[in-house]
Motif scaffolding. Structure first.
Motif, PDB file in Angstrom:
ATOM      1  N   SER A 478      39.071  44.715  46.796  1.00  0.00           N
ATOM      2  CA  SER A 478      40.398  44.553  46.192  1.00  0.00           C
ATOM      3  C   SER A 478      40.580  43.149  45.634  1.00  0.00           C
ATOM      4  N   ALA A 479      40.136  42.136  46.400  1.00  0.00           N
ATOM      5  CA  ALA A 479      40.256  40.757  45.923  1.00  0.00           C
ATOM      6  C   ALA A 479      39.448  40.546  44.654  1.00  0.00           C
ATOM      7  N   THR A 480      38.241  41.109  44.611  1.00  0.00           N
ATOM      8  CA  THR A 480      37.395  40.974  43.428  1.00  0.00           C
ATOM      9  C   THR A 480      38.024  41.667  42.230  1.00  0.00           C
ATOM     10  N   THR A 481      38.471  42.907  42.423  1.00  0.00           N
ATOM     11  CA  THR A 481      39.053  43.673  41.320  1.00  0.00           C
ATOM     12  C   THR A 481      40.342  43.036  40.825  1.00  0.00           C
ATOM     13  N   ARG A 482      41.201  42.645  41.757  1.00  0.00           N
ATOM     14  CA  ARG A 482      42.486  42.073  41.364  1.00  0.00           C
ATOM     15  C   ARG A 482      42.283  40.776  40.588  1.00  0.00           C
ATOM     16  N   THR A 483      41.371  39.924  41.044  1.00  0.00           N
ATOM     17  CA  THR A 483      41.108  38.666  40.355  1.00  0.00           C
ATOM     18  C   THR A 483      40.586  38.916  38.949  1.00  0.00           C
ATOM     19  N   ALA A 484      39.655  39.872  38.821  1.00  0.00           N
ATOM     20  CA  ALA A 484      39.077  40.170  37.511  1.00  0.00           C
ATOM     21  C   ALA A 484      40.119  40.752  36.570  1.00  0.00           C
ATOM     22  N   VAL A 485      40.935  41.667  37.079  1.00  0.00           N
ATOM     23  CA  VAL A 485      41.976  42.279  36.238  1.00  0.00           C
ATOM     24  C   VAL A 485      42.987  41.228  35.795  1.00  0.00           C
ATOM     25  N   ASP A 486      43.382  40.346  36.723  1.00  0.00           N
ATOM     26  CA  ASP A 486      44.344  39.300  36.369  1.00  0.00           C
ATOM     27  C   ASP A 486      43.769  38.361  35.314  1.00  0.00           C
ATOM     28  N   GLU A 487      42.496  37.987  35.458  1.00  0.00           N
ATOM     29  CA  GLU A 487      41.882  37.086  34.471  1.00  0.00           C
ATOM     30  C   GLU A 487      41.799  37.748  33.096  1.00  0.00           C
ATOM     31  N   GLU A 488      41.420  39.018  33.079  1.00  0.00           N
ATOM     32  CA  GLU A 488      41.319  39.718  31.792  1.00  0.00           C
ATOM     33  C   GLU A 488      42.690  39.887  31.152  1.00  0.00           C
ATOM     34  N   ARG A 489      43.675  40.199  31.967  1.00  0.00           N
ATOM     35  CA  ARG A 489      45.033  40.369  31.445  1.00  0.00           C
ATOM     36  C   ARG A 489      45.604  39.048  30.957  1.00  0.00           C
ATOM     37  N   ASP A 490      45.286  37.969  31.664  1.00  0.00           N
ATOM     38  CA  ASP A 490      45.760  36.657  31.230  1.00  0.00           C
ATOM     39  C   ASP A 490      45.145  36.269  29.891  1.00  0.00           C
ATOM     40  N   ARG A 491      43.878  36.642  29.673  1.00  0.00           N
ATOM     41  CA  ARG A 491      43.260  36.373  28.367  1.00  0.00           C
ATOM     42  C   ARG A 491      43.885  37.228  27.273  1.00  0.00           C
ATOM     43  N   ASP A 492      44.233  38.468  27.621  1.00  0.00           N
ATOM     44  CA  ASP A 492      44.793  39.370  26.615  1.00  0.00           C
ATOM     45  C   ASP A 492      46.249  39.049  26.292  1.00  0.00           C
TER      46      ASP A 492
END
Length: 804
Positions: A478-492
């Motif tokens: 969950s920590a890995t997925t949430r961090t990755a999703v947040d980073e991708e969303r922040d870039r988008d």
């Protein structure tokens, strides 16, 4: 044998209660997964799927060369009339009263009342052209009331509308500020921003135009949400993973409980053989006992699971009101599946321990039991099978990571973990000895007792091992997925909200008002100048933002541009241009010009970003034309954007909103996060009940041993301390081993699932959370031994020695 059957149920009531508890919690776990998943699906349908309410089908309009063909959706909507609801928007200048014009999104209202997904707050829905309803937040921000007149559009398409109602719309994906009738909406079909991408249909669709796709509402929402994670259906994946875990945990907990329980009755079975009972009669008696326990416990577990599932949904909605867990339908297949799993596992778990006693002579079975270890033939076979499963599981995990196969990952994980459990009688006692050596003389007796029966020791630690492994893997994943999703969303979506004034600079007063708006964490002015960019007909605002990190979700990366380059929003400019990223274009402000290389970015609007030196080259007097806003955590997107839209409207500025896009993506993440936490909580409870059950049965099994120790001088307090130390040793070993295995499984899941869905993801191990899990698990094991230890200490030495 009927008399024996009834006598066994009466005599061994306490042991059968422990077995029934194991079955109940296992069945409940399976049922809870079905209820939680049903609630998650219902929550998505109530929000993201709201536009398809009461629809039978969703038609996705054709796309040719990445350009939406709106005529396809219009043709379907026109042909089906009241049985169709077109979904789309158009961005138009809007003027209310004496206020200056500002752009607002306009969407259509379904012709049929049953298909209107917007929630009416006051007034009524529009029934004819010339009428409109307004979203309640936009109405509050712009001071619009029922009965006011609005002028929407410009030039020949400008239309006067009367506001007849205020609405809320639960789906951010097709949400608009103003809603009009379908014929009125088509009035702006030639506007560049006009689009109709989907049509919700009631009844039969008929002939589909070429290129159009047909979905059920549930399927369309599922496909749309999967696009947020690179076409991976996270809810389906969660369902698959936890279903596999549920079956595995159920088998393990029930099998361990019955294994310990029937190990205590082997002498009883042998005695029955001695007095004339045949092998078939003994097995039949056991089968009837197990069937009675299995049926009653499975029925109870099904009811408990339904109650727990609906209770968890209510608790999640109370703890997280913004998490849209919906009203779950009764998952009949999961109820039947849970009952079947409970009954089948109970029957198998009860029959396997009796095979040994019916295969040997009664006199041999009456002899004292010897533990299975690696020095016996059975032990060697067990270790060989464990090694085979470990090797096979690791090979399957490797193949899963190469092929991105979830099925292979689950099969490999199950094989590896089964291999670990089978090697438990050899592995766990060694780890207990190593850990016990650190306790000194006080823990020597507890250590020897813990390792004297390796099979029992492994069975006792198995439930807690499952709990810690599962918790560690899920938290790490969950920590890995949430961090990755947040980073991708922040870039988008680097900027939450932008207020832009092209004609005049924004004032300090407007900036102060924005900063004082509830829900605004930070706001900065952005300086720039209007420029002409080769290939574009309209002027472009060119800005520089050295302080972007104060508000940008990506830390300001998108605004850091090298001299001689200009970063343009590909979504805003790219599709209508002849040049592409890497090309050089001429940019000039007045009589100054520069040749700049185009760099692509996304989602901050029709603003070109350049380096401070580049802007200074183009103009000596840049002025603030933009205000970039960062929303605070927990801010209501609709309310905040509505308030800012009111300020922008009064100042003659335009507003760009990316909070809605973030809210849409957050919706799925919140549902997934809380669903997983709910299921994880149930799994932890089941595992703790499992270890308490096996510890209790283990203490009951050793009642004569404890009585002998008491007779030799061990006090009640010392007995309780010894059992507590033993439980602590087993808990620490299970926790450490489970943490290592859980992190390994999380890494396999990261390589197999997360990286395929989110290519830029990096492995994140939440060490503080895992430390808390380890502490709780160790304490939980200790607490599980409290009642068995107290029960053992209450038995007098004489009474304990008389037990059989």
């Amino acid at each position: 044998m009927r008399t024996v059957f009834l006598a066994s149920l009466r005599t061994h009531t306490r042991r059968y209660v422990a077995a029934a508890i194991a079955v109940i919690v296992s069945v409940a776990f399976v049922v809870v997964i079905g209820v939680i998943t049903s609630g998650a699906r219902a929550g998505l349908m109530e929000n993201a799927g709201a536009p398809f309410r009461n629809a039978d089908h969703v038609v996705d309009a054709a796309h040719v060369d990445d350009t939406l063909d709106t005529s396809v959706a219009i043709e379907i909507a026109e042909r089906l009339g009241e049985n169709a609801s077109g979904l789309g928007r158009v961005l138009l200048p809007t003027r209310t009263g004496d206020r200056s014009a500002s752009e607002m999104t306009v969407g259509p209202i379904a012709p049929a009342k049953e298909m209107r997904w917007q929630k009416l707050i006051s007034g009524r829905f529009p029934e004819r052209t010339g009428e409109a309803v307004v979203h309640v937040w936009d109405a509050q921000a712009r001071g619009i009331a029922i009965g006011d007149r609005m002028r929407i559009g410009e030039g020949a398409t400008a239309t006067d509308l009367v506001v007849v109602g205020l609405v809320e719309s639960p789906s951010p994906t097709v949400q608009a500020s103003v809603y009009v009738t379908w014929p009125q909406f088509l009035h702006w079909r030639d506007h560049p921003s006009f689009h109709v991408s989907r049509v919700a249909v009631r009844g039969e669709v008929g002939q589909l135009p070429e290129g159009a796709a047909l979905y059920s509402p549930e399927e369309y929402v599922r496909v749309g949400q999967a696009k947020l994670s690179n076409h991976t259906d996270m809810i389906a994946l969660m369902l698959l993973v936890f279903a596999a875990i549920a079956v595995f945990v159920s088998v393990l907990v029930v099998a361990n409980t019955f294994s310990v329980m029937f190990a205590q009755r082997l002498r009883d079975f042998a005695l029955l053989r001695c007095v004339g009972a045949t092998r078939r009669q003994v097995v039949g008696s056991v089968r009837r006992e197990a069937a009675a326990v299995g049926v009653l416990a499975s029925l109870t577990g099904t009811l408990v699971g339904v109650g727990l599932g609906y209770g968890l949904i209510a608790l999640i909605n109370t703890l997280a009101p913004t998490t849209p867990m919906g009203a779950a339908g009764l998952p009949t297949p999961w109820l039947l599946g849970g009952f079947t799993v409970g009954l089948v596992v109970t029957m198998l778990a009860s029959l396997l321990p009796t095979r040994r006693v019916v295969r040997v002579s009664p006199l041999a079975a009456l002899r004292p039991d010897t533990a299975v270890d690696g020095h016996t033939a059975t032990g060697r076979v067990r270790l060989a099978l464990a090694a085979l499963l470990l090797v096979t599981g690791l090979a399957l995990l490797g193949a899963a990571m190469v092929q991105d196969s979830t099925a292979l990952m689950l099969a490999g994980g199950g094989s590896v973990f089964t291999g670990v459990l089978l090697s438990g009688p050899a592995l766990v006692p060694r780890l207990v000895r190593i850990t016990g050596a650190l306790l000194g003389p006080a823990g020597r007796l507890a250590t020897k007792n813990a390792v004297r029966n390796p099979h029992r020791t492994a069975a006792t630690t198995a439930s807690l091992l499952v709990c810690v492994t599962l918790t560690t893997a899920v938290l790490t994943g969950s920590a890995t997925t949430r961090t990755a999703v947040d980073e991708e969303r922040d870039r988008d979506h680097p900027i939450d909200v932008a207020l832009t004034s092209l004609e005049t600079p924004v004032t300090t007063d407007l900036l102060d008002q924005v900063r004082r708006t509830p829900g605004v964490e930070q706001a900065i002015p952005v300086e720039g100048a209007m420029a002409q960019v080769a290939g574009l007909d309209e002027p472009v605002l060119v800005v520089t933002a050295p302080d972007a990190e104060q508000v940008a979700r990506d830390g300001g990366s998108f605004a850091r541009v090298e001299p001689g380059k200009i970063r343009l929003d590909d979504a805003a400019f790219g599709k209508n241009l002849s040049w592409r990223p890497g090309d050089r274009v001429t940019v000039h402000v007045g009589d100054r010009r520069a040749q700049l290389q185009v760099v692509a970015g996304t989602d901050w609007g029709q603003v070109g970003v350049v380096a401070p030196g580049t802007l200074a080259q183009l103009t000596d007097s840049p002025e603030p034309h933009v205000i970039w806003v960062r929303a605070s955590a927990g801010a209501d997107p609709l309310e905040l954007v509505g308030d800012l839209a009111g300020l922008a409207n009064a100042a003659g500025a335009e507003i760009r909103d990316d909070l809605q896009a973030r809210a849409t993506e957050d919706q799925l993440l919140r549902i997934l996060t809380w669903s997983v936490l709910g299921l994880l909580a149930i799994a932890v409870v089941i595992a703790l009940i499992g270890i308490a059950n096996t510890l209790g049965l283990s203490v009951l099994e050793r009642a004569r041993e404890h009585a002998m120790l008491r007779a030799l001088g061990l006090t009640r307090r010392q007995l309780r301390r010894m059992l507590a130390t033993e439980a602590m040793l087993l808990s620490v070993v299970a926790t450490l081993l489970g943490t290592v295995i859980g992190v390994g499984f999380a890494w396999a899941g990261y390589e197999t699932v997360v990286k395929s869905a989110l290519s830029d993801a990096t492995m994140q191990v939440p060490w503080p959370s895992l430390g808390v899990v380890a502490l709780i698990a160790a304490l939980a094991g200790l607490l599980a031994a409290v009642l068995p230890a107290r029960r053992a200490a209450r038995v007098t030495p004489a009474a304990g020695l008389s037990l059989d």
